[in-house]
Every structure is written in C-alpha cells, then in structure tokens.
Design an enzyme around this catalytic site. Structure first.
Site, PDB file in Angstrom:
ATOM      1  CG  ASP A  74      21.843  50.714  60.344  1.00  0.00           C
ATOM      2  OD1 ASP A  74      21.463  49.558  60.591  1.00  0.00           O
ATOM      3  OD2 ASP A  74      22.381  51.033  59.271  1.00  0.00           O
ATOM      4  CD  GLU A 134      22.640  57.493  52.989  1.00  0.00           C
ATOM      5  OE1 GLU A 134      23.437  56.936  52.206  1.00  0.00           O
ATOM      6  OE2 GLU A 134      21.435  57.188  53.047  1.00  0.00           O
ATOM      7  CG  HIS A 152      24.789  53.615  52.644  1.00  0.00           C
ATOM      8  ND1 HIS A 152      23.517  54.051  52.345  1.00  0.00           N
ATOM      9  CD2 HIS A 152      24.658  52.275  52.846  1.00  0.00           C
ATOM     10  CE1 HIS A 152      22.691  53.024  52.369  1.00  0.00           C
ATOM     11  NE2 HIS A 152      23.356  51.932  52.670  1.00  0.00           N
ATOM     12  CG  ASN A 188      24.668  55.657  48.810  1.00  0.00           C
ATOM     13  OD1 ASN A 188      25.075  54.699  49.484  1.00  0.00           O
ATOM     14  ND2 ASN A 188      23.824  56.561  49.292  1.00  0.00           N
TER      15      ASN A 188
HETATM   16  C1  F6R Z   1      21.886  47.959  57.334  1.00  0.00           C
HETATM   17  C2  F6R Z   1      22.942  48.823  56.843  1.00  0.00           C
HETATM   18  C3  F6R Z   1      23.001  49.271  55.420  1.00  0.00           C
HETATM   19  C4  F6R Z   1      22.931  48.118  54.435  1.00  0.00           C
HETATM   20  C5  F6R Z   1      23.031  48.606  53.000  1.00  0.00           C
HETATM   21  C6  F6R Z   1      22.851  47.478  52.007  1.00  0.00           C
HETATM   22  O1  F6R Z   1      22.041  47.708  58.715  1.00  0.00           O
HETATM   23  O2  F6R Z   1      23.755  49.206  57.602  1.00  0.00           O
HETATM   24  O3  F6R Z   1      24.192  49.973  55.203  1.00  0.00           O
HETATM   25  O4  F6R Z   1      23.977  47.224  54.703  1.00  0.00           O
HETATM   26  O5  F6R Z   1      22.060  49.576  52.762  1.00  0.00           O
HETATM   27  O6  F6R Z   1      21.546  46.989  52.096  1.00  0.00           O
HETATM   28  P1  F6R Z   1      21.124  45.649  51.358  1.00  0.00           P
HETATM   29  O7  F6R Z   1      21.892  44.554  52.031  1.00  0.00           O
HETATM   30  O8  F6R Z   1      19.651  45.503  51.592  1.00  0.00           O
HETATM   31  O9  F6R Z   1      21.505  45.818  49.928  1.00  0.00           O
END
Ligand code: F6R
Length: 255
Positions: free
Chosen positions: A67, A143, A138, A136
C-alpha cells in the site's frame, strides 16, 4: 493456518526473516509482497543482516508493496516509498527495476491499480506476502467492512487507523485520508502468507483473527481460509488467545 507464539518481538522477527530467506534460497527469483509499519522493521533488520553477513542474494528478487498513501510524493518522509528504501532496499542488492510500490501520486489511480494487479500476475504472482495487522483487524489498508474479494484500489482510511498513524505526522490534519491498497483477494492469491503482530495493542485483533468467525468486519480473519498462512506473534499479542500454540513451526520429518 499455523499460529506460532514467540517470547519476544526479536524472536518473531528472526523467524519471519528466516522463512523469507528460506524461500529466496530455494527460489532466487522469488516474488515477495512486503508491508510497511513498525511491525516488519525487525524482520527487515534481520534480512539486511542475512544479506550482509550470510550473502543472502536479493539481485533476482521482485517485490510488490501492499500500500501507499494517496498524495504523498515518494520523497515524503512518511511515504511508504521513503520507508521501504530507508529501512530495507537501500541496504540490499535489490534491483530497483524489480521494486514495485503503489504510486500515490498517479494521475489516473484506477488505471494504476488495474496495472498493479496485472504487473503482479506478469511477475508470476506473489510467492509470499508479509503482513502486519491493524488494531482494528485490517490487513494492508483493507479496513473493516472491506470486501473479502477486493482487488487493488483506493480506500478511505478509518479514523482509528488515522489516529494510530498520527504519531508519524505533525498533526491529525496531515495524516492522509486515502490510500492505494492491494485488495484482500489480491493478498489471498499469494502462495504463502506470513502475518506478524507484537504488543498488547494487537491482542484483540489476533484473538479474532485466529479464533473468531471469518468476517469482513475483521478483514484479517480471511487468512483462516489460506492454505499456507503462518501467524507469528509475541507473548503480549497472544494474550487473548484461548488455545495453546507452539513456539516453532511444524516440521514434517519423514522416516
Ligand atoms: C502497512 C500495512 C498496515 C500495517 C498495520 C500495522 O503496509 O499494510 O496494514 O501492517 O497498520 O501497522 P504497525 O505495524 O505500524 O502496527
């Protein structure tokens, strides 16, 4: 689906890097799906060590990132382009031509997303997708409520995700509202998934993902349907799991 509980974040990172390194040693032209965020940083440090000390060769590896924020230029310190080059690619012998990260500045974003999907297929499909998980539930920026069959597209970020990520920006207004993200269907097409989580803030999302019903409200629960998914968590992230899980991957020893 295999769930592995490690004592510490360092152990989570070492195992995940070892699984990735193992794939690259078996298949030097491996196609890797990569994630950003704080979770994979330990894995990336360990991959860099394996490259520098053990000669792990990335020269033929192709990568696709999950992403990118819409509107951030590649040089922006919070863009995922910047993150990936700073924290991984510039330390490896990866060929820049083989690196793919969604372009949040693309003029025609739907067309860009269509082509991203096409490029993954043209590269031979993702051999392994590395994932973090949002508080959450995701995965990537899919989301809660995202279609479980979705493909690469633009998503509006949840307030919770924007708040979680606000720590990287000067204030909430600066946190982007949209991101390009691989879809859940795109992720599920990968031949292998590794989902990592550390810290108590992920405990509920991990319990839902490993032991809850499959639901679009917790997108990560879809990994239960993947034929080769490994979830590696540290003790605090495992706190709400109700079953016992091993500390090592299952290895089949044939006599
Ligand atoms: C990032 C991504 C997100 C993160 C998630 C957890 O490329 O795809 O889904 O993996 O938001 O983020 P952290 O690792 O910062 O807790």
């Amino acid at each position: 689906m295999e769930v592995i509980v490690k004592e510490s974040y360092d152990e989570v990172s070492r195992l995940s890097a070892e699984l990735i390194a193992d794939l690259i040693r078996r298949k030097p032209r491996a196609v890797l799906g990569l994630a950003t965020g704080s979770t994979p940083l330990g894995t990336y440090k360990e991959l860099i060590r394996l490259h520098k000390e053990d000669g792990l060769d990335f020269s033929k590896v192709t990568t696709f990132n999950l992403d990118e924020y819409v509107g951030l230029v590649h040089e922006h310190p919070q863009s995922y382009h910047f993150f990936m080059w700073e924290n991984l690619f510039k330390h490896l012998n990866v060929n820049a031509k083989n690196v793919h990260i969604p372009d949040g500045t693309a003029k025609d974003i739907p067309e860009f997303c269509r082509k991203y999907e096409e490029d993954i297929i043209r590269a031979g499909g993702l051999d392994l997708q590395l994932l973090g998980i949002g508080g959450n539930g995701h995965i990537a920026f899919n989301e809660p409520g995202s279609s479980l069959g979705s493909r690469t597209r633009v998503k509006t970020l949840d307030d919770r995700t924007r708040q979680d990520n606000a720590r990287f920006f000067r204030n909430m207004n600066e946190v982007p509202r949209y991101a390009i993200t691989m879809g859940i269907g795109t992720i599920m097409d990968a031949r292998q998934l590794i989902l990592l989580a550390n810290g108590a803030g992920k405990a509920e999302a991990i319990a839902n993902t490993c032991e809850g019903p499959i639901t679009a409200i917790v997108p990560a629960t879809i990994v239960q349907l993947h034929p080769k998914a490994t979830i590696i968590v540290d003790k605090p992230a495992s706190a709400k799991l109700t079953r016992e899980y091993p500390a090592e991957p299952h290895v089949l020893v044939l006599a």
